[in-house]
Design a protein around this motif. Structure first.
Motif, PDB file in Angstrom:
ATOM      1  N   SER A 125       0.837  -1.206   0.000  1.00 35.97           N
ATOM      2  CA  SER A 125       0.000   0.000   0.000  1.00 35.97           C
ATOM      3  C   SER A 125       0.865   1.246   0.000  1.00 35.97           C
ATOM      4  N   GLU A 126       1.921   1.198   0.801  1.00 37.82           N
ATOM      5  CA  GLU A 126       2.775   2.372   0.902  1.00 37.82           C
ATOM      6  C   GLU A 126       3.419   2.687  -0.447  1.00 37.82           C
ATOM      7  N   GLU A 127       3.875   1.644  -1.111  1.00 39.10           N
ATOM      8  CA  GLU A 127       4.539   1.838  -2.399  1.00 39.10           C
ATOM      9  C   GLU A 127       3.574   2.460  -3.418  1.00 39.10           C
ATOM     10  N   PHE A 128       2.349   1.940  -3.434  1.00 33.84           N
ATOM     11  CA  PHE A 128       1.372   2.478  -4.394  1.00 33.84           C
ATOM     12  C   PHE A 128       0.970   3.904  -4.007  1.00 33.84           C
ATOM     13  N   ALA A 129       0.837   4.148  -2.704  1.00 42.31           N
ATOM     14  CA  ALA A 129       0.460   5.487  -2.259  1.00 42.31           C
ATOM     15  C   ALA A 129       1.540   6.502  -2.621  1.00 42.31           C
ATOM     16  N   LEU A 130       2.801   6.094  -2.474  1.00 40.58           N
ATOM     17  CA  LEU A 130       3.916   6.990  -2.821  1.00 40.58           C
ATOM     18  C   LEU A 130       3.855   7.383  -4.292  1.00 40.58           C
ATOM     19  N   ARG A 131       3.441   6.439  -5.117  1.00 39.71           N
ATOM     20  CA  ARG A 131       3.459   6.686  -6.560  1.00 39.71           C
ATOM     21  C   ARG A 131       2.217   7.448  -7.017  1.00 39.71           C
ATOM     22  N   TYR A 132       1.050   7.067  -6.491  1.00 41.18           N
ATOM     23  CA  TYR A 132      -0.182   7.579  -7.078  1.00 41.18           C
ATOM     24  C   TYR A 132      -0.895   8.633  -6.241  1.00 41.18           C
ATOM     25  N   LEU A 133      -0.604   8.741  -4.975  1.00 43.81           N
ATOM     26  CA  LEU A 133      -1.321   9.716  -4.165  1.00 43.81           C
ATOM     27  C   LEU A 133      -0.478  10.973  -3.992  1.00 43.81           C
ATOM     28  N   TRP A 134      -1.022  11.939  -3.288  1.00 45.96           N
ATOM     29  CA  TRP A 134      -0.326  13.219  -3.118  1.00 45.96           C
ATOM     30  C   TRP A 134       1.001  13.017  -2.400  1.00 45.96           C
ATOM     31  N   PRO A 135       1.931  13.885  -2.650  1.00 48.13           N
ATOM     32  CA  PRO A 135       3.232  13.750  -2.000  1.00 48.13           C
ATOM     33  C   PRO A 135       3.063  13.767  -0.482  1.00 48.13           C
ATOM     34  N   GLY A 136       3.840  12.966   0.158  1.00 50.45           N
ATOM     35  CA  GLY A 136       3.764  12.936   1.614  1.00 50.45           C
ATOM     36  C   GLY A 136       2.754  11.938   2.136  1.00 50.45           C
ATOM     37  N   PHE A 137       1.880  11.499   1.274  1.00 53.34           N
ATOM     38  CA  PHE A 137       0.835  10.600   1.746  1.00 53.34           C
ATOM     39  C   PHE A 137       1.398   9.207   2.045  1.00 53.34           C
ATOM     40  N   GLY A 138       2.434   8.860   1.282  1.00 54.06           N
ATOM     41  CA  GLY A 138       3.029   7.531   1.460  1.00 54.06           C
ATOM     42  C   GLY A 138       3.469   7.266   2.881  1.00 54.06           C
ATOM     43  N   GLU A 139       4.001   8.306   3.504  1.00 57.80           N
ATOM     44  CA  GLU A 139       4.554   8.115   4.845  1.00 57.80           C
ATOM     45  C   GLU A 139       3.492   7.761   5.877  1.00 57.80           C
ATOM     46  N   VAL A 140       2.250   8.187   5.634  1.00 61.09           N
ATOM     47  CA  VAL A 140       1.224   7.924   6.650  1.00 61.09           C
ATOM     48  C   VAL A 140       0.361   6.715   6.319  1.00 61.09           C
ATOM     49  N   THR A 141       0.610   6.108   5.139  1.00 56.52           N
ATOM     50  CA  THR A 141      -0.235   4.984   4.727  1.00 56.52           C
ATOM     51  C   THR A 141      -0.350   3.915   5.817  1.00 56.52           C
ATOM     52  N   ALA A 142       0.812   3.565   6.390  1.00 54.07           N
ATOM     53  CA  ALA A 142       0.813   2.498   7.383  1.00 54.07           C
ATOM     54  C   ALA A 142      -0.174   2.803   8.500  1.00 54.07           C
TER      55      ALA A 142
END
Lengths: 258, 290
Positions: free
Chosen positions: B249-266
């Motif tokens: 999820s984190e990897e996909f969020a980093l690529r497709y969601l707004w910047p910074g969102f990847g870090e909070v996915t978990a």
């Protein structure tokens, strides 16, 4: 002509739960190949005596000697290694391990042991376990779990087995079955057994010698034959109320214990 | 399509690292009912020790890997013996604070030994890629996945088949009864700490070629903790599955969601999980007995 050294000797044990004195100076003996029982009401300290013997609790004072070795305050795993089995109150099986794995853990200390031989021995005594050997122990019935707990201790090939309330929560038929197993283990395996029971009738039928505990001390000891006929035991533990004793309290008859 | 696949693989490899650290959390929790918040720091130490053996002492990679595992095992056991065992019987909160403090200490130790510069671990497969039908996979990612599968398989065999492994399970299910059966419960607890530290060190070594080694890499331990909860705390397969879920999820969020969102996915996943299924994916059946 000296008598042989008893298998297990407790000398003047005092054990505390924090500030509370649970055992107030208990001495007892278990001879080889004998069945000894400790009777007593809730909270008399019976279980604590067993825990003190096997090392789960350390006594403040006194000593425990097993097979001539002083085992006071030793860790339970090292006591178990001396072939002292303990079947704890309330079964305490390993719920997610299968019945057979439970038994295998019982043989943990015996690295070189022939596991199959020991398993066959246990299954000989408890055929029901053989039927459910692949089932997690948590799925077994109460009676089967009790048998499993006894079987697990049996895997140690104990010289002495501590049995804590094996009849707890079991149907009368199962209690009789367990009692029979206890007698057979003693006779066939030459195993000494220290039996703690609230079911006094069963315990006195099975055992050779008995101790009676009240609030942390031993108040009476004798052969079970004689205990069965003692008026105090009949009234308080076997429920045979004699009209003449009615109204008279036990502590008014005895003045020797504080 | 190829991009999705590549993301999936790199997400899985990240998830494997989370999963391995989560496994460390769960193992220690099951055996000793302690929460070890220094788990991420144990991973960091593992990476640094491997760096010392492989880069500085110029050992072959596999040998360095093996020696690091042994060192981690010994370190974990020593930690239990020296620091955690005296805490038996203390309130859980005190133990928790102790492990958090332990994390600080380990970070400081790492800075004092290896400095603050980020390091790279020299591995023979660095930068190598495998191309399958124009889809590019990094060997570093594939090796993480393969090694994790291998480790999990080994652990599974150990816990299911070996005498000691079964005894460890027994000790975690009923400590007193295990004691009565002659299982040396204290030594088993040490060994569990050792195994847990070794698994974390393995995670560190696997992660090192992908990210850099520095004293703060252990902070992903928090995400791994989230993974352990998502998987159902107390469940070993759950820890891995939770890790994979969060990693991907984190990897996909980093690529497709707004910047910074990847870090909070978990943590978003953790929150959602706590609302929807608080017992986690693989709820362990055991209710805690008091």
């Amino acid at each position: 002509m000296t008598e042989p050294e008893p298998l297990l000797t407790l000398r003047n044990i005092e054990t505390y739960y924090g500030p509370i004195m649970a055992i107030r100076g208990v001495s007892l003996e278990v001879r080889e190949r004998s069945i000894v029982t400790i009777l007593g009401a809730n909270g008399a300290g019976k279980t604590t005596v067993l825990k003190t013997i096997c090392g789960a609790m350390d006594p403040q004072k006194g000593s425990v000697t097993f097979r001539g070795e002083d085992i006071t305050g030793r860790d339970p795993d090292r006591v178990a290694r001396l072939h002292l089995g303990h079947v704890p109150e309330g079964r305490e099986v390993f719920p997610f391990l299968t019945a057979e794995e439970n038994l295998a853990v019982g043989a943990f200390t015996r690295r070189r042991a022939n596991l199959n031989e020991d398993l066959a021995l246990v299954y000989g005594y408890f055929p029901a376990l053989a039927e459910h050997r692949k089932l997690p122990a948590g799925f077994l019935s109460g009676g089967q779990q009790q048998m499993l707990a006894i079987g697990r201790a049996l895997m140690l090939r104990p010289q002495l087995m501590l049995l804590d309330e094996p009849s707890l929560g079991l149907a009368p038929r199962l209690v009789a079955e367990i009692a029979e197993i206890v007698v057979r283990l003693n006779r066939e395996q030459g195993m000494a057994i220290l039996l703690v029971e609230q079911n006094a009738r069963m315990a006195l039928d099975v055992a050779h010698y008995g101790y009676v505990m009240e609030v942390g001390r031993i108040v009476m000891e004798d052969t079970c034959e004689r205990l069965k006929n003692a008026p105090d035991i009949q009234e308080f533990y076997l429920g045979m109320k004699d009209q003449g004793v009615r109204g008279r309290r036990r502590w008014k008859q005895r003045k020797t214990w504080r | 399509m190829s991009e999705l696949l590549q993301l999936l693989v790199s997400g899985l490899s990240k998830g494997c690292v989370f999963g391995l650290i989560a496994l460390g959390f769960v193992l220690i929790y099951k055996a000793t009912e302690m929460l070890n918040f220094a788990q991420g720091e144990l991973m960091m130490m593992g990476a640094f020790v491997a760096f010392t053996f492989v880069n500085l002492a110029a050992m072959p990679f596999l040998a360095g890997f093996a020696v690091t595992l042994v060192v981690a095992l010994a370190f974990g056991m020593a930690l239990e013996r020296g620091v955690l065992r005296p805490m038996i019987g203390e309130p859980p909160f005190a133990v928790l604070m102790l492990t958090i403090g332990l994390g600080f200490v380990l970070r400081t130790v790492a800075v004092n030994i290896w400095g603050t510069d980020p390091r790279t671990l020299d591995v023979p497969y660095a930068g190598e890629v495998l191309v399958v039908r124009e889809v590019v996979f990094g060997y570093d990612n594939l090796i993480v996945i393969g090694a994790t599968a291998f480790l999990c398989g080994g652990l599974w065999l150990f816990f299911r088949r070996s005498r000691l492994g079964v005894a460890m399970q027994a000790a975690s299910q009923n400590q007193l009864a295990a004691y009565y059966s002659g299982v040396p419960v204290k030594r088993v607890a040490s060994l569990v700490w050792g195994i847990s530290a070794a698994i974390s060190a393995a995670a560190g070594m696997l992660l090192a070629p992908i990210s850099l080694i520095d004293q703060n890499m252990g902070f992903i331990g928090i995400k791994a903790f989230a993974a352990a909860i998502v998987g159902g705390f107390g469940s070993l397969p759950g820890a891995i599955v939770g890790g994979l879920l969060i990693g991907v999820s984190e990897e996909f969020a980093l690529r497709y969601l707004w910047p910074g969102f990847g870090e909070v996915t978990a943590f978003v996943i953790l929150l959602v999980m706590l609302f929807v299924r608080p017992q986690g994916i693989f709820a362990s059946l055991q209710k805690k007995k008091v």
